[in-house]
Design an enzyme around this catalytic site. Structure first.
Site, short mmCIF file in Angstrom:
data_model
loop_
_atom_site.label_atom_id
_atom_site.label_comp_id
_atom_site.label_asym_id
_atom_site.label_seq_id
_atom_site.Cartn_x
_atom_site.Cartn_y
_atom_site.Cartn_z
N LYS A 169 -4.41 -3.95 25.00
CA LYS A 169 -3.51 -3.51 24.05
C LYS A 169 -3.88 -3.94 22.47
CE LYS A 169 -1.79 -8.40 24.58
NZ LYS A 169 -1.49 -9.27 23.64
N TYR A 206 -7.50 -8.12 -10.68
CA TYR A 206 -6.05 -8.22 -10.93
C TYR A 206 -5.70 -9.56 -11.17
CZ TYR A 206 -5.09 -3.49 -9.32
OH TYR A 206 -5.40 -2.04 -9.00
#
Ligand code: PLP
Length: 377
Positions: free
Chosen positions: A38, A265
């Site tokens: 999964k 940033y």
């Protein structure tokens, strides 16, 4: 399909997947292994992993959702597919058409499956999910006989399995897990007359530490990918696991900057000396969490180098001053994996983020190509 291969890639070592599979098979005493593929095989790439596991003899694979079973079928993977998560009745037709085997925990879904099985003239096989302590999905163990009674009256529905799941098998203290095994054993006893063929409960942690939970089949996920379920596994053979995934990129830009330069940033980092700063084309758009900013090491030239400044969406910075004269544009940078004797594991990133390796590997984004190596072993 783009023709240019991205510099940031995940290499999937299928030979290591085979190694882990054999180790888990030995631990489970030869019982059938039903690998969990999964969530894109825990980020490793569902289809190539599934194909490899089938080629290695795995006849059953486990996914969470019907859409994942569909993706396996579309890719021509021919295994039996077990669905772990609760499914709504509206998906019963897809389940019947696909011929996958859902974990069932509501009569509404069982009835919908029976209806569609009859309408399409295709019997459907299910596993009854019993909640023995996970507290997520499943019927109460004491309700199992009555539930099975109702299922027996639903044409086209065959209950093949009885299953449950552990919430705490990866902890050092196994008290709760042992109580669950006992409760599940009583549930098996109470449902003996319903002709159930397979009883299963073991995840990776239980395969290592709880042999009484191995029963008729085991359902490993994380260990198959070479990662320990937790640091608290007692069985020393957990150290034999080999991580299947390596996540690597390359230096795309290199610059000298003076002391006192603000980087990325927000200028969350200022150089405190003249520094050599490398840029890598990997950021949170690739699954490298922004919360790792200024709290991450990467491997360059076989050495640990600190990531500096904010991780941005597509690019991040690494201080490679220690490698001056030995580092060049295009050099390999390891986010997870080995370089020389140095290793960075998914666990390390998980620890830094206050999470688990499962989330790190599953979180590597779609933009990162998975390149499978060693498919014949
Ligand atoms: C029902 C069930 N069984 C088995 C597994 C495999 O667990 P692990 O990856 O810890 O081996 C999972 C994973 O979440 C699961 O949900």
């Amino acid at each position: 399909m783009p023709h240019t291969s991205p510099l940031t890639r995940a290499t999937i070592h299928l030979d290591r997947l085979s190694h882990n599979l054999r180790l888990l098979q030995e631990l489970a005493g030869g019982r059938p292994l039903w690998p969990a593929v999964k969530a894109n095989a825990y980020g490793h790439g569902m289809v190539p992993v599934a194909r490899h596991l089938v080629a290695q003899g795995c006849a059953t694979l486990c996914v969470a959702h019907v859409s994942e079973a569909e993706a396996l079928a579309d890719a021509g993977v021919t295994a039996r597919v077990l669905l772990f998560s609760a499914t709504l009745p509206e998906h019963s037709e897809a389940v019947v058409r696909l011929g996958c085997e859902p974990a069932v925990c509501t009569l509404e879904f069982a009835a919908a499956l029976s209806r569609d099985a009859q309408r399409l003239d295709r019997p459907v096989t299910i596993h009854l999910m019993v909640d023995t302590g996970m507290g997520r999905v499943g019927i109460r163990a004491e309700d199992a006989p009555a539930f099975l009674e109702r299922c027996a009256a639903l044409p086209g529905l065959h209950v093949r399995g009885l299953m449950t799941h552990f919430p705490r098998a990866d902890e050092a203290d196994k008290t709760q897990s042992l109580q669950q095994i006992e409760q599940f054993r009583r549930c098996v006893e109470a449902t003996r007359n319903f002709g159930i063929e397979v009883r299963h409960m073991a995840n990776s942690a239980a395969i290592f530490d709880l042999p009484d939970a191995h029963l008729d089949a085991v359902r490993p996920g994380i260990a198959l990918y070479g990662l320990a379920p937790s640091a608290e596994i007692a069985n020393p053979r957990v150290r034999k696991l080999e991580p299947v995934l390596e996540w690597k990129t390359r230096i795309s830009f290199l610059k000298e900057v003076p002391a006192g330069t603000g980087l990325s940033y927000g200028h969350t980092y200022y150089t405190n000396r003249p520094s050599l700063i490398a840029t890598i084309p990997a950021g949170y758009g690739d699954g490298l969490s922004r919360r790792l900013s200024n709290n991450l090491d990467l491997l360059v030239g076989g050495e640990r180098c600190p990531q500096v400044g904010r991780v941005t969406m597509d690019q991040s910075l690494v201080d490679v001053t220690a490698l001056r004269g030995r580092v060049a544009l295009g050099d390999e940078v390891v986010i997870i994996g080995r370089q020389g004797d140095a290793v960075i594991g998914a666990d390390e990133l998980g620890d830094r983020l206050g999470t688990i390796s499962y989330e790190i590997v599953t979180g590597i984004s779609q933009r990162v190509p998975r390149v499978a190596l060693g498919g014949n072993t």
